[in-house]
Design an enzyme around this catalytic site. Structure first.
Site: not given
Length: 489
Positions: A40, A99-100, A163, A301
């Site tokens: 990402d 994470f993003s 998230r 993915w």
């Protein structure tokens, strides 16, 4: 271990990986890490006169792993420069991954807001997630703040999926949306508010699936565009339906009216943003020209990624300007700065009637192609173009009867599930603007009415661009192509 040491080790690992990398599929004008894995885009921002793009990154391996933040910057959205790894996991708030997230300019302090990923049972994928902050004054070196995590846990009715914070300022308050799901596995986006980026108040649900849009909404983004509010997100768990939702996960949008006082977002139906194989987790920034610019992950993915054999995986799309078209349709077109990539221009034909096909010979690996088909005088069954190399080809076909644009990568590295299509009107003419890199194709039709983005993996050298018309003549108003520069050389 100090964070600075983790950053140094990551940078050293990348340098060593670069020396062993096979460059056969390395892209010429797209954002990639120096080596190893990325996914990402994160933290897109214009800061101190430069564009910054961060990305999810595993500097130690070509497969997904403990997420770091990689970093590039540019003065023109075209010529990118690799910077030091910006964030490394392993602190108490982000033991197993940074994470993003997103970035804001807080009075000259570049602030990254990201999700900390923490396993309690890695073998069974049991984890918890929280939201954290890191700051920088030079835009390159970042320090995690002592208040982390600034949001320690999700709302009570939430699952552990919590998230991808996107933060922006409206009037005197900061707002944060997060991708989330309920305990019943219903995908949604939730909203927080803060006065200082450190203490956050939960406001409520911004938007939620009615049962048909998956179990988790990743990578949300929310902004105003031409008087409307747009929610971008990537739902997981949406079943394919005809030509729609063909990838493992999707990226799309809701458009409507939003009221900050009541947190009411009244919107239309979900629409996919890109119909190719490899487009996910799009994020946007507002630049000083007033443009809403989007960049997505140019992979998917659980798809086949032949570049892993070469020591790297993952890239980002060309930057694209978002505008609002008729009927609240979101349009995407390359930023005008993409023209800076052009080297030699080749005007192949103007107002030429074709029946069958003809080929413009070129062996360039990096091309921009503009083809304009005029349907006012005749209506062939289909028209299109092929990017040809030996026995390999990437084919774009437009069927005039059902108005479907079909991208076929079956003979260019996607032998299974190689076809994607989108319905798009082209009553008077069809304009195709196509960007080809060593291992990617990005297609923009009729001023952004439809886009298709896919990775391709040709093994034979390129030989030309072929235009074709089937069951009828067509006038080609224009065929022009440009060879493009390699920004990484």
């Amino acid at each position: 271990m100090l964070t600075t040491n983790k950053i140094e080790l990551a940078n050293q690992a990348l340098q060593q990986a670069c020396e062993k990398m096979n460059k056969r599929f390395r892209l010429g004008y797209h954002i990639m890490a120096p080596a190893n894995w990325i996914n990402d885009p994160n933290g897109l921002i214009q800061f101190n006169g430069e564009y910054h793009a961060f990305y999810q990154h595993h500097p130690y391996d070509e497969h997904w792993g403990p997420m770091h933040w990689g970093h590039v910057k540019s003065k023109d959205l075209v010529h990118w420069e690799h910077c030091s790894v910006a964030l490394a996991p392993g602190d108490e708030c982000d033991i197993d991954g940074c994470f993003s997230g997103s970035a804001v300019d807080n009075n000259g302090e570049l602030t990254l807001i990201y999700t900390g990923h923490n396993y309690t049972d890695k073998d069974n994928d049991i984890f918890y997630q929280n939201q954290n902050i890191a700051v920088s004054t030079d835009g390159i070196h970042f320090t995690k703040v002592g208040e982390n995590p600034v949001i320690a846990e999700p709302p009570e009715d939430s699952s552990h999926h919590f998230r991808d914070p996107k933060v922006w300022k409206h009037e005197d308050s900061w707002y944060m949306i997060l991708g989330n799901s309920t305990k019943d596995n219903v995908g949604r986006v939730i909203l927080y508010r803060s006065a200082d980026l450190r203490k956050w108040e939960y406001v409520g649900v911004l938007a939620q699936s009615a049962g048909d849009l998956g179990f988790m909404w990743e990578c949300p983004d929310f902004f105003e565009l031409d008087g409307k509010h747009v929610l971008l997100f990537s739902p997981q768990g949406v079943e394919a339906k005809g030509d729609l939702y063909k990838n493992l996960f999707q990226t799309g949008y809701l458009i409507g009216e939003y009221d900050y006082e009541t947190n009411k977002f009244v919107h239309g139906s979900f629409e996919e943003l890109d119909h190719g194989h490899d487009f996910y987790a799009v994020q946007t920034l507002l630049d000083d020209k007033g443009r809403r610019i989007a960049i997505g992950w140019m992979d998917m993915w659980e798809s086949n990624m032949p570049t892993k054999e070469d020591g790297w995986a993952g890239a980002l799309t060309l930057p694209r300007v978002l505008t609002l078209g008729e009927n609240n349709k979101l349009l995407m077109n390359p930023v005008e700065e993409a023209e800076l990539l052009r080297e030699a221009e080749h005007n192949v034909c103007t107002n030429q009637v074709i029946s069958g096909s003809f080929t413009a010979e070129t062996n360039s690996e990096m091309l921009e192609v503009k083809a304009v088909f005029d349907f006012t005088g005749s209506r062939p069954e289909s028209v299109g173009l092929k990017i040809v190399g030996g026995q390999e080809e990437t084919v774009l076909t437009y069927n005039t009867s059902n108005q479907k644009l079909i991208l076929d990568c079956t003979k260019s590295g996607k032998p299974e599930d190689g076809v994607r299509s989108v319905t798009t009107e082209a009553n008077g003419e069809l304009v195709l603007r196509v960007f080809i890199d060593r291992s990617s194709i990005e297609v923009f039709t009729n001023n952004g009415q439809a886009t298709l983005t896919s990775r391709i993996y040709p093994n034979e050298s390129r030989t030309g661009i072929e235009l074709f018309s089937e069951k009828g003549d067509v006038t080609v108003k224009e065929l022009t192509y440009w060879t493009l520069k390699d920004i990484w050389e």
